[in-house]
Enzyme design. Structure first.
Site, mmCIF file in Angstrom:
data_model
loop_
_atom_site.group_PDB
_atom_site.id
_atom_site.type_symbol
_atom_site.label_atom_id
_atom_site.label_comp_id
_atom_site.label_asym_id
_atom_site.label_seq_id
_atom_site.Cartn_x
_atom_site.Cartn_y
_atom_site.Cartn_z
ATOM 1 N N THR A 316 0.857 -1.186 0.000
ATOM 2 C CA THR A 316 0.000 0.000 0.000
ATOM 3 C C THR A 316 0.892 1.235 0.000
ATOM 4 O O THR A 316 1.957 1.242 0.622
ATOM 5 C CB THR A 316 -0.956 -0.004 1.217
ATOM 6 O OG1 THR A 316 -1.782 1.156 1.162
ATOM 7 C CG2 THR A 316 -0.208 -0.029 2.534
ATOM 8 N N HIS A 368 2.767 -12.310 13.522
ATOM 9 C CA HIS A 368 3.777 -12.877 14.417
ATOM 10 C C HIS A 368 3.519 -14.353 14.719
ATOM 11 O O HIS A 368 4.378 -15.040 15.283
ATOM 12 C CB HIS A 368 3.815 -12.081 15.725
ATOM 13 C CG HIS A 368 5.177 -12.000 16.343
ATOM 14 N ND1 HIS A 368 6.102 -13.008 16.249
ATOM 15 C CD2 HIS A 368 5.770 -11.016 17.076
ATOM 16 C CE1 HIS A 368 7.201 -12.665 16.901
ATOM 17 N NE2 HIS A 368 7.035 -11.461 17.396
#
Length: 398
Positions: A316, A368
């Protein structure tokens, strides 16, 4: 012979579409392949062309209605129906003829009365009213002939939640329903926040070497944008570290053979992410051509569902609007997303001297659950090293 217009199947996994607007109304002449109506699906917004030449004689699905694929949404024939053009909300004209047995047949000296309110509601409006406990008879219809529309029901729901009593600072508040695209974006973003263990890391990158490459292009050559160099560096780093390009499926890790990079495109009505497939196999110039083509067709609603699916990593670029950096949400089921901040001249220390350099912040959002912080830093460091040291070379023309 009349021709039924069907809700198209805009992709293998798509089973329905929502009517966003009717470009043509009942009585309008339409040419083959001329845009007839606009739909929104889970994947893409698109304008649907007419399958034949003719006159729109009936519209069978109103704006806001979600219709299964292959359902008839309109009819095209040779002559318009007597009822005239469809109402502004895209629905069918309100019924005005008396209904046998409803006690409202025409009597001597009296005009024909409209049918009961329950018979003037589309199935979508009736279902929406029931879901929210709204009595349609209490609403002021804005559709043709005072017909209650979906927007009227939603406005009634919103009005119930506003405080009563004397006018306040919120008296002029405007309430309108979310578009289908905005609803999809909201659903996807909430799902992503609930799914991923989202973490970000931030690196500052010197784009002086890329700027020098761009400046070296001849006047006759089109100069690739900075984003094209970034996409190439990102794709090459994904090949070197495939876990960043992977995704989670239950307790399994899915490693993708292809590097398919989605490029977020801001639209006036929302956001869409067309995909550059096998970006690691493309040159900077080919990537630049792909970005320009996909962005242009996204803004003109010409993308196909296949062009907005299958991404393995997303980029983005809010820096195009001046944002210094961002912390974006992962585009599920991907495991990472890169955000590009504004590329601008800033003071930098080089050989103990303060100099002006073209720099920008790149931030990596990662899951994560799959990607450890050290690996994410290693990945972004490789992207930085490529862009600063030996940027991907644009293709040379002969």
């Amino acid at each position: 012979m009349p021709t039924d217009v069907l809700m198209p199947q805009m992709g293998e996994s798509i089973v329905e579409g929502t009517i966003v607007r009717w470009i043509k109304t009942v009585g309008d002449v339409v040419d083959r392949d001329e845009p007839l109506f606009e739909i929104s699906t889970d994947k893409v917004d698109a304008e649907i062309p007419s399958p034949v030449d003719g006159v729109v004689t009936a519209i069978k699905a109103e704006v806001g209605e979600t219709v299964p694929v292959n359902s008839v949404v309109a009819v095209i024939g040779g002559e318009p129906i007597a009822a005239g053009p469809a109402p502004a909300d895209g629905g069918m004209p309100a019924q005005t003829e008396p209904v046998p047995g409803d006690g409202q047949a025409e009597r001597a000296g009296q005009t024909v009365q409209s049918p009961p309110m329950s018979r003037r509601l589309s199935p979508v409006v009736r279902r929406l009213a029931a879901e929210h406990g709204v009595d349609p008879s209490t609403l002021l219809g804005t559709g043709d002939g005072g017909r209650v529309t979906k927007a009227d029901v939603l406005a009634g729901v919103a009005a119930r939640s506003l405080p009563s009593g004397p006018p306040s600072a919120e008296a002029g508040t405007r309430v309108e329903p979310m578009s289908v695209m905005r609803q999809r974006i909201a659903e996807h973003m909430l799902t992503s926040r609930r799914t991923s263990a989202l973490v970000h890391t931030l690196f500052e990158v010197d784009f002086s070497a890329v700027a020098a490459l761009r400046a070296g292009r001849s006047v006759s050559e089109r100069t690739p944008g900075y984003l094209s160099f970034i996409v190439k560096a990102v794709a090459d780093a994904l090949v070197a570290m495939p876990v960043i390009n992977a995704s989670i499926a239950g307790s399994d890790i899915v490693y993708h053979d292809d590097v398919n990079i989605g490029i977020a495109v801001a639209l006036d009505w929302g956001l869409i992410v067309p995909v550059i497939r096998r970006a690691d196999r493309l040159t900077v110039d080919e990537i630049d051509t792909a970005i320009l083509d996909l962005a242009a067709r996204a803004r003109s609603k010409q993308l196909t569902p296949d062009e907005v699916s299958g991404g393995t990593f997303t980029i983005t670029n809010p820096g195009a609007f001046g944002s210094v950096f961002g912390l974006p949400i992962i585009n599920q089921p991907q495991s990472a997303i890169l955000c590009v901040g504004a590329i601008e001249k800033r003071p930098a220390v080089v050989d103990d001297a303060v100099v002006v350099r073209l720099r920008a912040f790149l931030s990596l959002g990662f899951d994560h659950r799959l990607i450890d912080g050290a690996l994410a830093d290693h990945y972004l460091a490789q992207v930085k090293e490529t862009l600063e040291g030996a940027p991907p070379q644009p293709r040379k023309t002969s």
